[in-house]
Design an enzyme around this catalytic site. Sequence first.
Site, PDB file in Angstrom:
ATOM      1  N   TYR A 129       0.824  -1.206   0.000  1.00  0.00           N
ATOM      2  CA  TYR A 129       0.000   0.000   0.000  1.00  0.00           C
ATOM      3  C   TYR A 129       0.860   1.260   0.000  1.00  0.00           C
ATOM      4  CZ  TYR A 129      -3.252   3.595   1.598  1.00  0.00           C
ATOM      5  OH  TYR A 129      -3.984   4.747   1.718  1.00  0.00           O
ATOM      6  N   LYS A 133       1.353   4.208  -2.914  1.00  0.00           N
ATOM      7  CA  LYS A 133       1.025   5.600  -2.609  1.00  0.00           C
ATOM      8  C   LYS A 133       2.224   6.512  -2.905  1.00  0.00           C
ATOM      9  CE  LYS A 133      -2.404   6.873  -0.932  1.00  0.00           C
ATOM     10  NZ  LYS A 133      -3.665   7.353  -1.584  1.00  0.00           N
TER      11      LYS A 133
END
Length: 283
Positions: A129, A133
């Site tokens: 994740y 990002k």
Amino acid sequence: MKNVLITGDSGMVGRCVVAQLRRMKGFKPIGLGRRHDKNLGYETIDFDLTGPGIPTLSNIDYVIHLASDNECKDEKAVYTTNVDGTKKILELAKINGVKSFVYVSTGGVYGFGKKAFKETDRPHPHNLYTETKYQAELLCNKYKKHFPVTVLRYFFPYGQTDKNRLINRLINKIKNNEIVELNVDGKPIINPVTVQDAAKVTIATMKPLSEYNVFNIGGSETVSILQLMKIIEEQLGMKARITYNNHKIENMVGDITKAKELLSFKPEITLERGIEDILKEQA
């Protein structure tokens, strides 16, 4: 009337951003997400970022890009949504000649450390994740020649209606008498920010300060996970079932000095009140 496109408007922060914008004169929120309920009271567009093409939209003045895959159940889908999807929204912003683009990232891009992270610290993404990002942040930086870009690195946002956030998960585990596993010393230490405070400063950053800027957005209080649980225990009047592992971990605290100085950011909601608001909603 200025049109503000909010991706991920059905998420916890997105709903709060839309609600605040609807109370402001001169701004019209337009929500973009995979699916919407009917009769929300504002314009919405159903669009899946993992699908082909880009949304067909015109007359967009500002973009607040919140949409992301944070469940990480499928590696390909995470990259498609968080990286490729961000590029689609950047291209849409370019076509529309927007006045500014706000990208909501995560403080998790820094990894863990002993001191509070500043925006000048080098990121060390530690999972799928946070890696995606950060890649999206790098994409945003490439578009600063087309429009001003502001990146906001949220630190553990929390609030009502989202059961998957850290604080909400802890509340539910204690209420359900489930065992909570903690790291050594109940770490990490964090500075979570309420969704209301995060949304307010997010809207404020639509007015750009420069071509490209990064801000940490966190709360003013720092607590360990163990200390956080004690606050929840006190408000619930229940004792948590805690077990400890042997995992030693450092902290994830964001230094919010820059946001305070340049954005006049001042978190208004305390941890105790924020948790109290969640419990009231669940009652």
